[in-house]
Design an enzyme around this catalytic site. Structure first.
Site, short mmCIF file in Angstrom:
data_model
loop_
_atom_site.label_atom_id
_atom_site.label_comp_id
_atom_site.label_asym_id
_atom_site.label_seq_id
_atom_site.Cartn_x
_atom_site.Cartn_y
_atom_site.Cartn_z
CG MET A 74 8.26 41.10 34.12
SD MET A 74 7.06 41.68 32.88
CE MET A 74 7.49 40.62 31.52
CG ASN A 103 10.90 38.58 33.89
OD1 ASN A 103 10.77 39.40 33.02
ND2 ASN A 103 10.90 38.88 35.18
CD GLU A 141 2.66 38.66 36.79
OE1 GLU A 141 3.05 38.50 35.62
OE2 GLU A 141 1.98 39.65 37.13
N1 B3K Z 1 3.35 42.03 31.97
C1 B3K Z 1 3.64 42.78 33.16
C2 B3K Z 1 3.42 44.24 33.02
C3 B3K Z 1 4.53 44.98 32.40
C4 B3K Z 1 4.29 46.47 32.49
C5 B3K Z 1 5.29 47.24 31.73
N2 B3K Z 1 5.13 48.65 31.95
C6 B3K Z 1 2.87 42.27 34.33
C7 B3K Z 1 1.63 41.55 34.01
O1 B3K Z 1 0.71 42.04 33.41
O2 B3K Z 1 1.55 40.41 34.35
ZN ZN Z 2 -0.16 40.23 32.83
#
Ligand code: B3K
Ligand code: ZN
Length: 847
Positions: free
Chosen positions: A256, A258, A291
């Site tokens: 993720m 973040n 990411e």
């Molecule tokens: N954006 C997150 C995925 C989140 C999934 C939520 N169920 C990872 C990614 O695509 O980079």
């Molecule tokens: Zn993504």
């Protein structure tokens, strides 16, 4: 407890939030079962919004107190949030809530994993932490104070100050709540630094649990490579003083993004030669890049609402695929992406879960983190780049970053930058975002008086999501080969826009052999009676050359199943030729040996109006592998010996390609020598790639017991390696044994089913074992359904995702369909079933 009749959310209903958030202060007092979260948030009425209702999302929170501008208020609380009377001028909202991270097994919001605290907020997890407008178009700066006894206390942005038992963080970049993160625990940092092209020195750290510190170096290098690549190729530099990554054992997906604090499933970041395969290394490099790239495509420019998810995901997948192509081999990456697209996205697009790249409605957004949004979303961008050209693509992206930095955007915004850059009208192209289904493109050709003509027809099968599909813009890269194998015409991109369209190529001496859809220039099903053997021998396009081998193999397998014919000579000769062609990259040759998967063959049969028999498909696969082993019998020992790596292990494209080919040959050799070479490799292996592949072939040869026991004894202490041990036994089981093998593993003391990695390794591998899952007696369906029912109350997200194993159920015979239907009904009727699983099962049953 969730709603009995879940609500459907529609794209067309979007309205902006009635308030802007100017800044957010959060204080966390950590305690496993009683964490206090205090929020102080500045709100200001949003003059652009028509609806001024003050609604804050909130789920499973105990509200202890709430104040507006210092005065206590008593909001109206419901299952999904609160409403409150507020002034129509800027005001400060303060609230104190209590939450229970120790009881959070859904792994969404703030939870605990292996003694540490961590968070997962995308898509809608922040509302399980405190009351907030938890929607991506509400962006704000955050200041976070964490009080807790842990040596490591992390949040987004830059560190402000720290003391005994506390730390404070400030993120200066406005962000939506889904990018919030917090980590606390006894962790070890693997540190490095990076200096950006703007001269900013960034402290990098990869935080892991004690014992894992030896598995950090590769991930850190991948991060630095990603940072350099994004500067070089997209001109994007990193924008904070620190970049932290944390490895977590219990995580619902890969990782993720973040802001400034990426949280990773340990399997997506920890690597060492002894414990990780070449495939693991490549995946880790790609996920770290993915990411990291989100920092610009996702974080700096985010999504207005969750319907726009492909805006960040499609683009970021496309960017990480470009990165991998640059770091490794572009043709090999393309082949592996197309294999993956066909295996995961095509069934989605051709079954009851079909939805457009930008869906128009959902009940649970977590169910739409799909191969369609991600991988087809990336294919759409790839097509756009092919259509406008590399230079215009770069200009459009520069404009996108310039124009939309700091905003929450839509697909319309994205397409406008391309229209403004190129002057092209993308109205028809936009159908790629709004129509579900995979277009089928058929081709006929003729030659007359020196002019060669190709006639294309496109047709997209209708679906519930798109009952009346219209023609799409399809870039078809075409080359023409002369009879002697030389190129009569280099690659040209034809643009299909009509249901039927003709293209002529004058001035040719003789009828050429066409090479169509070079590089897989569009995500379509191509129907064309090509001269595959000729293309396999001569095509200058590496993708289509591989595709030719694939097509020969597919035709031979399908004939074996429908006509009972033996493996075809043209396929055996073609593959043997490619395999021994030393001018070809070993990784590429390994792909040429791989057969199309049984599930895909089942789809092909279904599309041809036939009913697939899983046992027959298994048998055809076996017969083809055996025929290839027999055909190459004399050459195998030599090929095996000449594809060994002498140098110390490195997870490079070169070395891993050699190992991939060596192991593909070993798989065949094991059929001839009963497993002696595999046993020798297992006994002497010094890296996981060699150890695990040898183990797989020993199991296949029926002599895996001793090796399995040895492997278990050697790796019992290593969770990630033990996931492989669980998964491999299921994957390599004979169809009749697969359910029993999986069941026995679920009784193993190390089968911790609440850990998503272990659950997926065992039950996910089982669902992917085509002939095992579809066993005639229905035992596979019951086994999976039992476990989905068990897992749902604990972890709805992982349960819902695995329901997709049933999405292809209409392909099979009436008896199998009725058995699956019974299991689907049993899941659907489970009292208290989650919204996630309810939506998935309903969609799978309804279509
Ligand atoms: N954006 C997150 C995925 C989140 C999934 C939520 N169920 C990872 C990614 O695509 O980079
Ligand atoms: Zn993504």
């Amino acid at each position: 407890m969730r709603d009995a009749s879940p609500q459907t959310i529609y794209l067309k209903d979007y309205t902006p939030f009635g308030f802007a958030v100017e800044d957010v202060h959060l204080t966390f007092d950590l305690a496993p079962s009683a964490t206090r979260v205090t929020s102080r948030i500045r709100f200001a009425p949003n003059p652009e919004a028509t609806d001024q209702t003050f609604f804050l999302h909130g789920e499973n929170l105990s509200l202890l107190s709430a104040r507006i501008d210092g005065e206590t208020v008593k909001p109206t609380i419901t299952d999904d949030g609160l409403t409150c009377e507020v002034p129509n001028v800027p005001f400060t909202w303060e609230a104190e809530v209590q939450i229970d991270p120790a009881a959070n097994t859904a792994l969404e919001g703030l939870y605990q994993s292996g003694g540490m605290y961590c968070t997962q907020c995308e898509a809608e997890g922040f509302r399980k932490i405190t009351y907030y407008p938890d929607r991506p178009d509400v962006m704000s700066t955050f200041t976070v104070r964490i009080n807790g006894p842990h040596p490591v206390l992390l949040s987004n942005g830059n560190p402000v100050a720290t003391g005994d038992g506390w730390a404070e963080w400030h993120d200066p970049w406005p962000k939506p709540a889904y990018l919030f993160a917090l980590v606390a625990g006894e962790l070890i940092a693997h540190r490095d630094t990076f200096t950006t092209m703007e001269g900013r020195k960034v402290d990098l750290a990869l935080y892991v649990r004690p014992g894992d510190e030896g598995k950090c170096a590769f991930g850190m290098q991948a991060l630095k490579d990603s940072m350099t690549w994004d500067e070089d190729v997209y001109g994007r530099a990193y924008d904070l003083d620190v970049f932290n990554i944390v490895a977590v054992d219990d995580f619902n997906m890969g990782a993720m993004e973040n802001k400034g604090l990426n949280i990773f499933n340990a399997s997506a970041v920890l690597a060492s030669p002894e414990t990780s395969t070449d495939g693991n290394f490549e995946r880790i490099e790609a996920i770290i890049a993915h990411e990291y790239f989100h920092n610009w495509t996702g974080n700096r420019i985010t999504c207005r609402d969750w319907f726009q998810l492909c805006l960040k995901e499609g683009l970021t997948v496309f960017r990480d695929s470009q990165f991998t192509s640059d770091m490794r081999s572009a043709p090999v990456k393309r082949i592996s992406d197309v294999i993956d697209l066909r295996a995961r996205q095509f069934p989605e697009d051709q079954g009851p879960l079909a939805h457009p790249v930008r869906p128009e409605s959902f009940q649970e957004i977590n169910n739409f983190y799909t191969a369609t949004v991600y991988e087809k979303g990336a294919e759409v961008i790839r097509m756009l780049k092919i259509l406008v050209g590399d230079e215009a693509y770069t200009q459009a992206l520069d404009l996108y970053f310039d124009r939309h930095d700091g905003q929450a955007c839509t697909i319309e915004d994205w397409l406008h930058v391309f229209e403004d850059t190129t002057g092209r009208d993308l109205t028809q192209f936009k159908r790629w975002y709004s129509q579900a289904g995979t277009p089928h493109v058929s081709v006929e050709d003729s030659f007359d008086n020196g002019t060669y003509t190709l006639t294309f027809r496109q047709h997209t099968p209708p679906s519930t999501a798109t009952p009346d599909p219209q023609p799409q813009v399809i870039p078809v890269a075409v080359g023409l080969l002369a009879a002697d194998g030389t190129e009569a015409m280099g690659t040209q991109v034809l643009e299909l826009t009509e249901a039927e369209q003709r293209f002529s190529f004058p001035g040719l001496e003789a009828k050429p052999v066409p090479s169509i859809l070079r590089g897989f220039s569009a995500p379509v099903v191509l129907k064309h009676d090509a001269d595959h053997a000729f293309l396999l021998a001569h095509d200058t396009d590496p993708f289509n050359r591989w595709e030719a081998a694939r097509s020969l193999g597919k035709a031979s397998l399908l004939n074996a199943v429908t006509e009972g014919t033996p493996p075809e000579q043209s396929w055996l000769d073609g593959v043997a030729g490619a395999l021994t062609d030393e001018t070809l990259d070993p990784a590429y040759r390994a792909y040429t040996l791989a057969l199309p998967g049984q599930s895909q063959l089942a789809a092909d049969l279904h599309n041809a109006g036939q009913t697939p028999d899983p046992d027959a498909l298994w048998a055809a696969h076996e017969a083809h592998r055996q025929a290839l082993a027999d055909r190459l019998d004399d050459a195998l020992p030599g090929l095996f010996a000449s594809h060994q790596v002498d140098a110390p292990y490195a997870p490079t494209a070169g070395q891993s390609g050699t190992r991939a080919l060596g192991n593909a040959v070993l798989a065949l050799l094991t059929r001839q020598d009963g497993g002696d070479a595999a046993q020798a490799q297992f006994d002497t292996a010094t890296n996981m790639t060699q150890q695990l592949s040898a183990l797989a072939y020993l199991i296949r040869a029926g002599r895996g017991d001793a090796a399995l026991a040895k492997f278990e004894a050697q790796w019992q202490h290593d969770r990630l390696v033990m996931d492989k041990w669980f998964g491999l036994q299921v994957m390599e089981a004979k169809p009749d044994d697969a359910a029993d093998t999986a069941t026995a593993l679920t009784k193993h003391p190390d089968f911790n089913w609440k850990n998503p990695n272990r659950f997926r390794a065992t039950l996910g591998s089982f669902a992917a074992h085509h002939a095992g899952f579809h066993a005639k007696d229905g035992s596979g369906y019951t086994l999976l359904a039992d476990w989905l029912i068990t897992l749902d109350p604990v972890n709805p997200q992982t349960t819902a995702r695995m329901c997709a194993a049933f999405q292809t159920w209409r392909r099979y015979d009436a008896i199998r369909q009725s058995m699956i239907s019974r299991e689907l009904a049993r899941i659907a009727d489970t009292p208290g079933l989650s919204r996630d699983t309810t939506e998935m099962i309903t969609r799978i049953r309804d279509a």
